[in-house]
Structure formats: C-alpha cells, structure tokens
Design a protein around this motif. Structure first.
Motif, PDB file in Angstrom:
ATOM      1  N   VAL A  53      35.894  53.783  41.215  1.00  0.00           N
ATOM      2  CA  VAL A  53      35.168  52.772  41.982  1.00  0.00           C
ATOM      3  C   VAL A  53      35.862  51.426  41.808  1.00  0.00           C
ATOM      4  CG1 VAL A  53      32.923  51.710  42.399  1.00  0.00           C
ATOM      5  CG2 VAL A  53      33.043  54.059  41.555  1.00  0.00           C
ATOM      6  N   PRO A  54      36.317  50.791  42.900  1.00  0.00           N
ATOM      7  CA  PRO A  54      36.997  49.491  42.793  1.00  0.00           C
ATOM      8  C   PRO A  54      36.030  48.375  42.402  1.00  0.00           C
ATOM      9  CG  PRO A  54      37.486  50.589  44.882  1.00  0.00           C
ATOM     10  CD  PRO A  54      36.325  51.305  44.261  1.00  0.00           C
ATOM     11  N   ALA A  55      36.615  47.265  41.992  1.00  0.00           N
ATOM     12  CA  ALA A  55      35.820  46.091  41.638  1.00  0.00           C
ATOM     13  C   ALA A  55      35.275  45.425  42.891  1.00  0.00           C
ATOM     14  CB  ALA A  55      36.670  45.110  40.845  1.00  0.00           C
ATOM     15  N   GLN A  56      34.227  44.656  42.725  1.00  0.00           N
ATOM     16  CA  GLN A  56      33.624  43.909  43.831  1.00  0.00           C
ATOM     17  C   GLN A  56      34.670  42.988  44.444  1.00  0.00           C
ATOM     18  OE1 GLN A  56      31.513  43.518  46.442  1.00  0.00           O
ATOM     19  NE2 GLN A  56      29.821  43.739  44.980  1.00  0.00           N
ATOM     20  N   GLY A  57      34.732  42.980  45.777  1.00  0.00           N
ATOM     21  CA  GLY A  57      35.717  42.152  46.467  1.00  0.00           C
ATOM     22  C   GLY A  57      37.006  42.865  46.792  1.00  0.00           C
ATOM     23  N   SER A  58      37.181  44.075  46.298  1.00  0.00           N
ATOM     24  CA  SER A  58      38.406  44.830  46.578  1.00  0.00           C
ATOM     25  C   SER A  58      38.343  45.440  47.975  1.00  0.00           C
ATOM     26  CB  SER A  58      38.593  45.936  45.540  1.00  0.00           C
ATOM     27  OG  SER A  58      39.679  46.769  45.885  1.00  0.00           O
ATOM     28  N   ASN A  59      39.519  45.619  48.577  1.00  0.00           N
ATOM     29  CA  ASN A  59      39.607  46.274  49.879  1.00  0.00           C
ATOM     30  C   ASN A  59      39.761  47.785  49.765  1.00  0.00           C
ATOM     31  OD1 ASN A  59      39.470  43.788  51.291  1.00  0.00           O
ATOM     32  ND2 ASN A  59      41.681  43.469  50.999  1.00  0.00           N
ATOM     33  N   GLU A  60      39.882  48.278  48.534  1.00  0.00           N
ATOM     34  CA  GLU A  60      40.044  49.714  48.317  1.00  0.00           C
ATOM     35  C   GLU A  60      38.712  50.438  48.518  1.00  0.00           C
ATOM     36  OE1 GLU A  60      42.926  51.207  47.663  1.00  0.00           O
ATOM     37  OE2 GLU A  60      44.015  49.287  47.693  1.00  0.00           O
ATOM     38  N   ILE A  91      36.149  53.858  47.573  1.00  0.00           N
ATOM     39  CA  ILE A  91      35.795  54.708  46.440  1.00  0.00           C
ATOM     40  C   ILE A  91      36.493  56.060  46.610  1.00  0.00           C
ATOM     41  CG2 ILE A  91      33.925  55.841  45.192  1.00  0.00           C
ATOM     42  CD1 ILE A  91      32.066  53.625  46.141  1.00  0.00           C
ATOM     43  N   GLN A  92      37.177  56.514  45.565  1.00  0.00           N
ATOM     44  CA  GLN A  92      37.895  57.788  45.626  1.00  0.00           C
ATOM     45  C   GLN A  92      37.235  58.820  44.724  1.00  0.00           C
ATOM     46  OE1 GLN A  92      42.140  57.685  45.078  1.00  0.00           O
ATOM     47  NE2 GLN A  92      42.296  55.605  45.888  1.00  0.00           N
ATOM     48  N   LEU A  93      37.080  60.023  45.242  1.00  0.00           N
ATOM     49  CA  LEU A  93      36.652  61.151  44.416  1.00  0.00           C
ATOM     50  C   LEU A  93      37.898  61.706  43.715  1.00  0.00           C
ATOM     51  CD1 LEU A  93      34.345  63.175  43.643  1.00  0.00           C
ATOM     52  CD2 LEU A  93      35.210  64.610  45.482  1.00  0.00           C
TER      53      LEU A  93
END
Length: 592
Positions: free
Chosen positions: A565-572, A574-576
């Motif tokens: 789970v990326p940090a808040q504000g990231s454009n990435e 969520i990856q399983l």
C-alpha cells in the motif's frame, strides 16, 4: 680469535633466547582478567546485567558452576526484565571499582489475567541464544551493553551460585618470537664459528720436520694373527671429524625448533597492513523507535520450531497442538483440513510450513507487546512464502498468523532487518487507504469487477489472483448451468474477513498489509420442488454431514492476502503481492 667470535655468538644466543623465553614466562603480563561473584539466596533466576559484560573491552567468557543442570541464555535487557517481572530474581550488576555486586529483586505485580513465565526457561522464543549443561557451563560471548544474560537451573531450584566473567587484557609479547628465532640463528652461527676455529687450529700446529726416507714396510705376520688384522686409521679419523660437525649442529637446530614451535601468534609483531577504511552506508533510525523484535538468527530458529511443531500436529491432525504455534487464518484453515482428513480418506493435508532459508526479514521495531515480524522464506520448490508471525506477551511463543504465496516479481522495499519497521495502525490516515478498509474494498472489486468504486485503486495488471477468481467462478457457473440452470442458481459474494489486518511500514512510508477476505459460494434451488444434490463433492458432504438439501448450500473460502500500500499522496496503486486460498467451511442454507 675465531674461538672468541664463537664464544661471543654463544653468549648472544643465550641472551636472546633467554630474553624471548622470559617474555613468554616470568615477564609476561596476565592475558585475561576475571570478575567473579558468589550468589547466595534461593532465587530461581539470576540476571547478569549487560553493563557487566561491556565494562571491559573485548569478548567475554561466562563460567557458571552449580550442583545440577546449568542454563544460560542472553537477550535484550528489556526483554529479560519483562520476562522476569512476575518472579523474584537476583540481579548481578557492576559495583565499585569494577567488582560484581548482587541485588535481590522482588516480583512486580501484574494483572491476574496476564500469563506468567514458565518454570523452565529453556526454549523461550525471546532468547537470542541459549546454553545448557550439567554441573558447569562455560561459553564465549560478545555482548553489548543492552543485552544481558539469564542464569537458572530448571526454573524452580535455586540458580547456580558461582558466576565469573573473563575478558582478554590484550597483553602480547611481539618480540618473544623474533628474539628466540634470532637466538637460534646466533646459536647456529656460533656452532659454525667454533667448528671453523677448531679446524684451523688443527691445521696450524706449526711446521713439521722432514725425516729420512723410510723403506716401504710390509705387513708383519704375527703368530696366530690373520693378515686382515692390519687396518688403516685415516678414514676413520675423517669420519669422526664429519660426525663431530653434525653432532654440534644438531642441538642448535633442535633447540631452535623446539622453542619456536611453542610460540603463539601473539609472540610475533603484527606486520599486516591496516588498510584504508571504507565508508559504510549510514542507517538513520527514527528517534524513539524501538529495537527490532527479532534478529535473523532468532527468526530462523522461531520458524524452524513453528514448522516442526506444526508438522507434528499435521501428522496427528491435532488442532489443539497446531494452536500452540498457529493463530488467526493460519490456524483456521488447518482446523478445517484436519476435520476433512478425519472424514475423507483421500483428503490431502496442507503443505508443510516452510522454515527457510529466510530471504527477507522485517521485524517490528517494538519494545512492548504484542510484537510481530514479517519473513519471506524460500520453499523447497524454489517458490517463496511470505509470513507474519506474532507474539502476544513476553511469555508466549511466537505464532504464525498469516502465510501466502509471494508473487515471483513482487517488490516490497523493506528496511534492513537490524533496523526494523514500525507497525501501521489499522485506521492510519497516512496511506492511500487505511489498512482496516483494504479487505472490504478488495472484496468489492472481486464482486463488481471494473464497476467497483475501488477498482481504480488496485493495480489490476499485477493481480493474477483476481483473474484466477474470475476464471474459477465462470467455470463453476458453466458446469452448474449444464444441469441445474432451470432449477437453481449460483451466487458469489466476497466480504472482509473477521481478523485484524497486520501492517508494517516500508522504506517509502508505505506499508505491507496482511488481510483476510472470505468468499461465499451459494447454490440454492429456484423452485420448491428442486433439491440440490452434492454428487461427488465429498468436501461439502463431510463439512455439512448431508448429501442433498432442499434449501441449498453455502461454501466459504478464506483468502490470506498481502498488499503493498503506497503512502498518502502517492500516484502508485495498491498491489496484491501474495495470496493463498483454502476452504473455510460449508453449511446448509437456512430456510427463510
């Protein structure tokens, strides 16, 4: 004059060899320093504080003597004091002028519902290492000031009373070896000079007068003597001269070899170049962050114990035994499997818990409890399994909570194992989605696909599990419709599991989040005359105890999932990164 030089060489050899021997004997400083203490009282445990071991430079050697079994283990001082809190113990600390002092520490009050330490300290997951012998124990250590040693007998009998710690003083004799070697060379030189002087003296006894020529004599035959009795003495004299040289040189060689063979490495100067120090990567630990819950060696030992105990439980299909090392969804899936093994002869057990080697380790940086660590372990077939292991309190064993099959191309961006990571709270607002909402959001994606409001949050391109679920559902629906389309229907619904997510922060301020999702498959009749028959579905038969139902059946599967789970504000997105699915239970649908 040659004899004088020989004597000088002998004298120098004697002085050099004597000085070398003296450095290794009467002039040698003590090589070790020992601090000892006799502990009185009847306390079952002794805690030797880390300041004692760190009070002198160098590694330490711990010696403990008692009348029965002797146990010793070392761990972080905070862990040991927490483990000892409910019981009386004796603390060995550093007193005045470096002497060891003892203090009796009474038991601290703890809540009644908390656990208490086991009587026998052997085998606790808290210990970084442990040792056990009968009567006496001696072991080398190299402990920093924040680690201490626990000493006990069996946890009930008084702890061993005689304790000592030894450190090396660093005293060396770097010139003993060179002096002895040079003395040996000088001794050999003296032997050579003495031989040369002796030979010169033989040859220079002065001029000899020439006598009158004598006729050649013939051997005289004496009555009763054989002609072979006349023997020349000249060759023998030359033999004796050569032998004398060998006899004189041999002692020098033997003495030198004997003395040098007893010289340890510290009897020689250290001529190795120190080299140029190379800078190492600086690791900045956030202020106030706790120490890592486990070391890599400790984690490997814990996983090995878990694997061994679960393997024994699997062999006996004993859910209670499995519960000693499993919890949460990891335990639930095995309970179901044990039940199926008892009902179905052909039912295969679940795969064994892998124990190593560990290819990635992320311990929680936490001084209090509960604690956890995440480990990636390589399986025997080359695949990788990611696991989350938790410990509820200081006296509990670590238990496996989650395990899933890691995606081959997954990247997690973890901190170093000797730094650790903080746990991310379930409602944390510092991620693109709080951990407590991830399971429900992903379940909604499984139910609605691209129409889900959360579909854009999850990375579909790196999610083979979602594709697998869609294919399994389509296959099941197709097979059912071949015979039951007019009399029944199949429904699928995923929902968040009931277990709390476990999360650890990554280096980029994101998190690895472990959650459970429960999948429901329902097969129900669409008219009153229809009956749902299980046919060859032995699993549902075993779990429900019936072969058909007029109301239908619901089968549930538990999915153990890991998300990056990326940090808040990231454009990435969520990856399983890991998934695992096994049957949870099955039941007959209740009448409405």
């Amino acid at each position: 004059m040659r004899f004088v030089w020989a004597i000088v060489a002998f004298v120098l050899a004697t002085v050099m060899i004597g000085a070398g021997i003296a450095q290794r004997t009467i002039l040698q400083a003590p090589t070790t320093e020992t601090a000892a203490v006799e502990v009185g009282g009847s306390a079952p445990y002794i805690l030797v504080d880390g300041d004692v071991f760190a009070s002198r430079a160098g590694s330490q050697t711990l010696r403990v003597e008692g009348d029965g079994p002797v146990f010793a283990a070392y761990a972080r001082t905070t862990d040991l004091t927490a483990w000892l809190a409910p019981t009386d113990y004796t603390a060995v600390t550093l007193g005045d002028e470096g002497a060891l002092a003892t203090t009796e520490v009474p038991a601290a009050a703890i809540p009644e519902d908390d656990a208490s330490p086991t009587a026998d300290p052997a085998g606790s997951d808290l210990w970084l290492d442990e040792f056990q012998q009968e009567g006496s124990l001696a072991t080398p250590l190299s402990l920093p000031a924040d680690m201490s040693v626990l000493i006990a007998s069996d946890g009930t009998a008084p702890a061993p009373a005689s304790i000592s710690v030894t450190w090396p003083t660093g005293a060396t004799t770097p010139w003993a070896g060179p002096l002895i070697a040079a003395g040996g060379v000088m001794l050999l030189a003296g032997v050579v000079l003495y031989f040369l002087a002796f030979r010169h003296a033989r040859r220079s006894r002065g001029p000899r007068r020439k006598g009158l020529p004598m006729p050649v004599t013939e051997p005289i035959e004496l009555p009763g003597r054989d002609k072979k009795g006349v023997i020349s003495a000249s060759p023998r004299r030359r033999q004796l001269t050569g032998g004398r040289k060998s006899l004189l040189a041999a002692p020098a060689l033997i003495v030198s070899a004997a003395l040098l063979s007893g010289c340890a490495p510290d009897a020689w100067p250290d001529l190795e170049p120190t080299g140029t120090p190379t800078p190492t990567e600086t690791v900045i630990v956030p202020e106030g962050q706790g120490a890592p819950a486990v070391t890599e060696t400790q984690a490997e030992r814990i996983l090995t114990r878990i694997a061994e105990e679960v393997a024994a439980a699997d062999e006996a299909a004993d859910a209670k035994a499995a519960g000693a090392r499993l919890t949460g969804p990891a335990l639930t899936e095995r309970k179901t499997n044990y039940r199926l093994q008892k009902e179905i002869d052909a039912q295969e057990p679940l795969a064994p818990i892998p124990s190593g080697p560990i290819t990635a380790l992320l311990p929680q940086a936490q001084d209090a409890w509960p604690r956890m660590f995440l480990a990636v372990v390589e399986d025997t077939d080359g695949s990788a399994t990611v696991m989350t292991v938790t410990q509820e309190d200081a006296w509990a064993d670590y238990k496996l909570s989650y395990l899933s099959n890691l995606r081959a191309d997954a990247s997690m961006n973890l901190a170093a194992s000797y730094v650790g990571a903080v746990a991310v709270e379930p409602p944390s607002p510092f991620l693109v989605m709080p951990p407590e909402q991830i399971a429900a959001a992903y379940a909604d994606v499984l139910n609605k696909g691209d129409e889900s409001e959360f579909a854009a949050v999850f990375d579909e391109e790196t999610d083979p599990f979602r594709v697998q679920i869609e294919e399994n559902r389509a296959t099941l629906l197709k097979n059912f419709n071949k015979t039951g389309e007019d009399t029944g229907k199949v429904a699928f619904k995923a929902s968040a599991g009931g277990t709390e997510p476990l999360s650890l922060a990554t280096l980029d301020s994101g998190a690895i989040v472990a959650v459970t999702v429960v999948e429901n498959e329902s097969v129900v009749p669409t008219n009153d005359d229809a009956v749902i028959k299980l046919g060859k579905n032995e699993v549902v038969k075993a779990l429900t105890g019936v072969t058909q139902s007029a109301t239908g059946f619901t089968t549930r599967y538990a999915d153990q999932l890991y998300f990056l789970v990326p940090a808040q504000g990231s454009n990435e997105k969520i990856q399983l990164i890991a998934s695992r699915s096994n049957i949870l239970d099955a039941k007959v649908v209740d009448k409405e």
